[in-house]
Write an enzyme that holds these catalytic residues in place. Structure first.
Site, PDB file in Angstrom:
ATOM      1  CG  HIS A   1      48.047  43.728  43.542  1.00 48.83           C
ATOM      2  ND1 HIS A   1      46.815  44.334  43.595  1.00 48.83           N
ATOM      3  CD2 HIS A   1      48.761  44.262  44.577  1.00 48.83           C
ATOM      4  CE1 HIS A   1      46.792  45.194  44.609  1.00 48.83           C
ATOM      5  NE2 HIS A   1      47.955  45.157  45.215  1.00 48.83           N
TER       6      HIS A   1
ATOM      7  CG  ASP B   1      42.737  45.404  43.203  1.00 50.91           C
ATOM      8  OD1 ASP B   1      42.231  45.242  42.089  1.00 50.91           O
ATOM      9  OD2 ASP B   1      43.707  44.737  43.612  1.00 50.91           O
TER      10      ASP B   1
ATOM     11  CG  ASP C   1      45.330  46.264  40.715  1.00 47.05           C
ATOM     12  OD1 ASP C   1      45.445  46.750  39.573  1.00 47.05           O
ATOM     13  OD2 ASP C   1      45.126  45.054  40.943  1.00 47.05           O
TER      14      ASP C   1
ATOM     15  CD  GLU D   1      48.124  43.363  38.227  1.00 52.36           C
ATOM     16  OE1 GLU D   1      48.084  43.226  36.982  1.00 52.36           O
ATOM     17  OE2 GLU D   1      48.256  42.400  39.014  1.00 52.36           O
TER      18      GLU D   1
HETATM   19  N1  LIG Z   1      45.703  41.891  40.998  1.00 52.91           N
HETATM   20  C1  LIG Z   1      44.757  41.607  40.118  1.00 52.91           C
HETATM   21  N2  LIG Z   1      44.623  42.323  39.033  1.00 52.91           N
HETATM   22  N3  LIG Z   1      43.981  40.553  40.376  1.00 52.91           N
HETATM   23  C2  LIG Z   1      42.965  40.086  39.487  1.00 52.91           C
HETATM   24  C3  LIG Z   1      42.398  38.790  39.982  1.00 52.91           C
HETATM   25  C4  LIG Z   1      41.346  38.254  39.072  1.00 52.91           C
HETATM   26  C5  LIG Z   1      40.632  37.024  39.594  1.00 52.91           C
HETATM   27  N4  LIG Z   1      39.905  37.321  40.801  1.00 52.91           N
HETATM   28  C6  LIG Z   1      41.623  35.902  39.850  1.00 52.91           C
HETATM   29  O1  LIG Z   1      41.791  35.446  40.945  1.00 52.91           O
HETATM   30  O2  LIG Z   1      42.281  35.445  38.934  1.00 52.91           O
HETATM   31 MN   LIG Z   2      45.037  43.633  42.539  1.00 54.14          MN
HETATM   32 MN   LIG Z   3      42.951  44.310  40.316  1.00 54.47          MN
END
Ligand SMILES: NC(=[NH2+])NCCC[C@H](N)C(=O)O
Ligand SMILES: [Mn+2]
Ligand SMILES: [Mn+2]
Length: 301
Positions: free
Chosen positions: A101, A124, A228, A273
């Site tokens: 992402h 998401d 996502d 993703e």
């Molecule tokens: N695009 C995504 N899948 N983001 C997941 C982020 C997970 C977590 N909040 C982090 O900052 O690491």
């Molecule tokens: Mn995401």
């Molecule tokens: Mn996510």
């Protein structure tokens, strides 16, 4: 005249820790996206992938920052912004395939300069509103929405030469069920509209989408969909790096895409993703393609 879509692949896996999501664009193409959308009377141009490269492990860290692969992600974002900018300039619909992402940093940087008030639907499990200070992981894929608000590392927020890509009041997050403390603070501080799984369960997807559309309708001049695949439940979309239980179903997601199609509001989109290494026989890529079908007007009868 046939409407025109331009596909750009962004084979990026440096925004998080699980290798393989760089193969997402290939998996989505393999699932037959071009053929599927051509059936819908769209003219599709596939511009191929932007070049991202594979930096060595020694480039994971940079002085004075806990952000992983900062320089590589920043360079790729700039490239993607330029590629997307070209697509918007010639009046085609940009459709970007991730990659993790973090690519949304580049996508939004390329698109938003063409709008006064770009709306964003962020579909998401996560908020992706972290900064270097609030991130539990240092993974940039947890930061693109904050970056697009102009909050974050200077090398990321200045992509394409301007800082504020989107305004907080033009964002709607749908499907959230995993938010870090710093993200919750930012959501409250900026008054960002969030439909968590609670609202989706309680109101139903139809109402959530109708409300989201009404919320964005009169204040935006274009709406970007950043989807996502981990917004969906892992049982429907297993091929993602940061799955979270209790997500949006395949059926609810189709409904959401159909309602967006009816609204005629969406002016650009990205599907991110998809990680084929973690997937089950390309299921998640196939789900992504099926959702694109609905987003672009596929009907059963
Ligand atoms: N695009 C995504 N899948 N983001 C997941 C982020 C997970 C977590 N909040 C982090 O900052 O690491
Ligand atoms: Mn995401
Ligand atoms: Mn996510």
């Amino acid at each position: 005249m046939k409407k025109h879509i331009t596909i750009i692949g962004a084979p990026m896996d440096l925004g998080q820790s699980r290798r393989g999501v760089d193969m997402g664009p290939s998996a989505i193409r393999y699932a037959g996206v071009v053929e599927r959308l051509e059936m819908l009377d769209y003219e599709i141009q596939d511009k191929g992938d932007i070049q991202i490269g594979r930096p060595g492990k020694d480039e994971e860290t940079s002085a004075g920052s806990n952000l992983k692969y900062l320089q590589a992600v920043s360079n790729a974002s700039q490239k993607l912004a330029e590629a997307v900018d070209e697509v918007v300039k010639k009046g085609s619909f940009p459709l970007v395939f991730g990659g993790d992402h973090s690519i949304a940093i580049g996508t939004l940087a390329g698109i938003s300069k063409h709008y006064q008030n770009l709306g964003v639907i962020w579909y998401d499990a996560h908020g992706d509103l972290n900064t270097g200070e609030t991130s539990p992981s240092g993974n940039i894929h947890g930061m693109p929405l904050a970056v697009s608000l102009g909050i974050g590392h200077p090398d990321l927020i200045t992509i394409a030469g301007y800082t504020e890509k989107i305004k907080p009041e033009n964002i709607v997050i749908i499907g959230a069920r995993s938010l870090d403390d710093g993200e919750k603070i930012l959501i409250r501080e900026k008054g960002i509209k969030v439909y968590t799984m609670h609202e989706i369960d309680r109101l139903g997807m139809t109402k959530v989408m109708e409300d989201a559309i009404a919320y964005l309708k009169n204040k935006t001049d274009g709406v970007h969909l950043s989807l996502d695949l981990d917004g969906l439940d892992p049982s429907d979309a297993p091929g993602v790096g940061t799955p979270v239980l209790g997500g949006i179903s395949y059926r609810e997601s189709h409904l959401a895409m159909e309602i967006l199609e009816e609204s005629k509001m969406i002016t650009s989109a990205e599907f991110v993703e998809v990680n084929p290494i973690l997937d089950e026989k390309n299921k998640t890529a196939e789900v992504a393609v099926a959702l694109m079908g609905s987003l672009f007007g596929e009907k059963l009868l």
